[in-house]
Design a protein around this motif. Structure first.
Motif: not given
Length: 233
Positions: A156, A162, A224, A227
């Motif tokens: 990222y 995210i 996560a 993104a």
């Protein structure tokens, strides 16, 4: 596959951009491009009709510059002006709306952002993109937070949005998580090390002395998943 706003045939994207640019007092496509932060050729493509849809971040930046709503710019549906708030509570057909969390998760030392952030805005993506990128996760469990810092570069980047699975409140596998440690909210990889968790960065320059903690020292807010990256813009 990137999320994209699909345009109906009620009017063209080029016509709406030209109309909004004229009303905003921007005389040339090149000036519009400068304000949005893209190359002049991109603005000329928009207005020539060569571009049929816009990536989400570009759409939002362009709408903000022109003072119109992203929904109107993408589809031609009202409201046209940003000040008209009807669309704030409506999700266009074929889209999924996810809550955007206030504040951000540090991708470095972490940052203090108070209690787990309250929902203050929304992000809308095409259902097709959501189904592809966020598989097997109920849409109502998805939250979005902004990542800040350089330690997760490669996974990222600074400023990326995210998408997290908010159902995950404990360690389940080696992966990237959003968590709070010592009052600081971070997004990092967690790796199981017997009776402890190792906190790792995707950027190897930040892994000289990785921290190890017990699981009860962390307050995990989610895992996560995907993104929107700024690297493409």
């Amino acid at each position: 596959m990137k999320p994209a706003y699909m345009l109906p045939s009620m009017s063209t994207l080029a016509e709406r951009i030209i109309e909004a640019r004229s009303e905003a007092g921007i005389t040339e496509p090149a000036e519009l491009a400068r304000r949005v932060g893209v190359k002049p050729a991109a603005a000329y493509q928009w207005e020539s009709g060569a571009t049929k849809s816009l990536k989400d971040v570009t759409l939002v930046e362009l709408a903000d510059t022109l003072g119109v709503s992203p929904r109107w710019l993408a589809t031609g549906r009202p409201p046209k002006n940003q000040s008209q708030s009807v669309a704030r509570f409506e999700t266009p057909e074929g889209y999924v709306r996810f809550p955007l969390l206030e504040g951000f998760a540090g991708m470095g030392r972490g940052d203090y952002v108070g209690d787990y952030p309250e929902i203050v805005e929304f992000v809308e993506v095409t259902r097709e993109w959501a189904s592809t990128k966020l598989r097997n996760v109920p849409f109502e469990s998805i939250r979005v937070i902004t990542g800040r810092g350089q330690s997760m570069r490669g996974m990222y980047d600074d400023g990326d949005l995210i998408f997290i699975d908010s159902r995950v409140k404990s360690f389940v596998d080696d992966a990237a998580y959003v968590f709070r440690l010592g009052g600081r909210v971070q997004v990092k990889r967690l790796q199981w090390r017997g009776d402890r968790l190792r906190i790792l960065s995707a950027n190897p320059a930040f892994n000289d002395d990785p921290l190890e903690v017990t699981e009860d020292q962390l307050e995990i807010g989610g895992m996560a998943l995907a993104a929107w990256t700024l690297r493409d813009f």
